[in-house]
Design a protein around this motif. Structure first.
Motif, PDB file in Angstrom:
ATOM      1  N   HIS A   6       0.989  -1.270   0.197  1.00 37.56           N
ATOM      2  CA  HIS A   6      -0.083   0.192  -0.319  1.00 37.56           C
ATOM      3  C   HIS A   6       1.076   1.114  -0.292  1.00 37.56           C
ATOM      4  CE1 HIS A   6      -4.102   1.888   1.568  1.00 37.56           C
ATOM      5  NE2 HIS A   6      -3.433   2.741   1.155  1.00 37.56           N
ATOM      6  N   HIS A   8       0.663   5.426  -2.520  1.00 39.22           N
ATOM      7  CA  HIS A   8       0.946   6.466  -3.059  1.00 39.22           C
ATOM      8  C   HIS A   8       2.064   6.960  -3.847  1.00 39.22           C
ATOM      9  CE1 HIS A   8      -3.241   6.301  -1.476  1.00 39.22           C
ATOM     10  NE2 HIS A   8      -2.535   5.914   0.316  1.00 39.22           N
ATOM     11  N   ARG A  88      -7.461  -0.541  -7.571  1.00 37.92           N
ATOM     12  CA  ARG A  88      -7.305   0.071  -6.225  1.00 37.92           C
ATOM     13  C   ARG A  88      -8.959   0.677  -6.365  1.00 37.92           C
ATOM     14  NH1 ARG A  88      -6.885   1.836  -0.871  1.00 37.92           N
ATOM     15  NH2 ARG A  88      -6.448   3.895  -1.076  1.00 37.92           N
ATOM     16  N   HIS A 150      -5.746  -0.790   5.702  1.00 34.16           N
ATOM     17  CA  HIS A 150      -6.093   0.262   7.150  1.00 34.16           C
ATOM     18  C   HIS A 150      -6.845  -1.123   8.246  1.00 34.16           C
ATOM     19  CE1 HIS A 150      -4.886   3.833   4.974  1.00 34.16           C
ATOM     20  NE2 HIS A 150      -6.299   3.719   4.204  1.00 34.16           N
ATOM     21  N   ASP A 198       0.710   2.861   3.688  1.00 35.21           N
ATOM     22  CA  ASP A 198       0.240   3.712   3.440  1.00 35.21           C
ATOM     23  C   ASP A 198       1.078   5.173   2.818  1.00 35.21           C
ATOM     24  OD1 ASP A 198      -2.035   4.959   2.374  1.00 35.21           O
ATOM     25  OD2 ASP A 198      -2.640   5.665   4.450  1.00 35.21           O
ATOM     26  N   PHE A 201       1.520   8.519   3.224  1.00 28.79           N
ATOM     27  CA  PHE A 201       0.741   8.928   4.495  1.00 28.79           C
ATOM     28  C   PHE A 201       1.632   8.501   6.199  1.00 28.79           C
ATOM     29  CE2 PHE A 201      -2.046   9.273   1.217  1.00 28.79           C
ATOM     30  CZ  PHE A 201      -2.380  10.480   1.098  1.00 28.79           C
TER      31      PHE A 201
HETATM   32 ZN   LIG Z   1      -4.439   4.911   1.433  1.00 27.27          ZN
END
Ligand SMILES: [Zn+2]
Length: 238
Positions: A6, A8, A88, A150, A198, A201
């Motif tokens: 995961h 981005h 996604r 998540h 992630d 983030f």
């Molecule tokens: Zn994400």
């Protein structure tokens, strides 16, 4: 061996480039990363970011197509799928209900490709991202493997259903801790969990430590770090 399921690309606040992420991965011992665009701009812009992600994939990145199932053009969807390892979905960003019956056509196309889908899932005042509800999606399409991002918000209701479904998985990003990982591995086994950071983030080093510090066997950590991802992505060698 570690695969990050995961990450981005193209986040507006983030100055990092594909090269910068690659450098961070090398530093952390992460060999490969699933990557998808993080834009909520126009249809054209998102498609452009998808192509950019594909072009920059190299051997480090595993590109996934981020798309809005309500608006994607059929020809574009079919053509673009060829280059991507998976898909996604972001029901909050793209504002759609993943259980909407009119999306059947899209999911039936995905079923035929055998590609996995990573879907944003959190409890955030939005029924379209609520893992307790959208686990129904995995029931509707048993041939598609779904990774609930998540950690499916560590929801008890979600985790009480996951073992009935062979095609439902979670990633460890953000909503997990060594304690949470230990507890869920005992309940649902390590076979349903993949490592995800992630990025940008969250921080890959912090996210890695959560799995490393969990008191579970090395074999179970290997499942989470790459074994399960390798199977989902159908990678012969990583
Ligand atoms: Zn994400």
């Amino acid at each position: 061996m570690i695969i990050d399921f995961h990450t981005h690309s193209g986040v507006s606040f983030d100055k990092s480039t594909f090269n910068e992420l690659q450098r961070k991965m090398q530093q952390m011992g992460i060999e490969r990363a699933v990557i998808f665009p993080s834009t909520q701009e126009s249809y054209q812009k998102l498609m452009q970011k998808n192509v950019e992600t594909l072009d920059n994939a190299g051997k480090f990145f595993i590109p996934f197509l981020r798309f809005n199932p309500k608006t994607i053009k059929k020809e574009e969807f079919e053509a673009l799928q060829k280059g991507f390892y998976g898909l996604r979905l972001t029901p909050r960003g793209e504002n759609f209900d993943p259980l909407d019956k009119s999306l059947e056509r899209i999911f039936e196309t995905i079923e035929k490709t055998g590609k996995p889908v990573i879907i944003h899932s959190r409890k955030e005042n939005n029924i379209n991202t609520d893992p307790d509800r959208i686990i129904e999606l995995a029931k509707m399409y048993p041939k598609i493997n779904f990774v609930f991002a998540h950690f499916a918000n560590d929801s008890d209701i979600f985790f009480s259903k996951i073992n009935e479904l062979e095609n439902a998985y979670v990633d460890t990003s953000v909503v997990s801790s060594p304690f949470i990982i230990e507890r869920r591995v005992k309940e649902i086994t390590s076979k349903k969990i993949v490592f995800g950071s992630d990025y940008p983030f969250s921080d890959q080093e912090i996210e890695l430590l959560k799995v490393k510090k969990a008191e579970i066997s090395e074999m179970k950590k290997e499942d989470i770090f790459y074994g399960n991802a390798k199977k989902l992505l159908n990678l012969q060698k990583v």
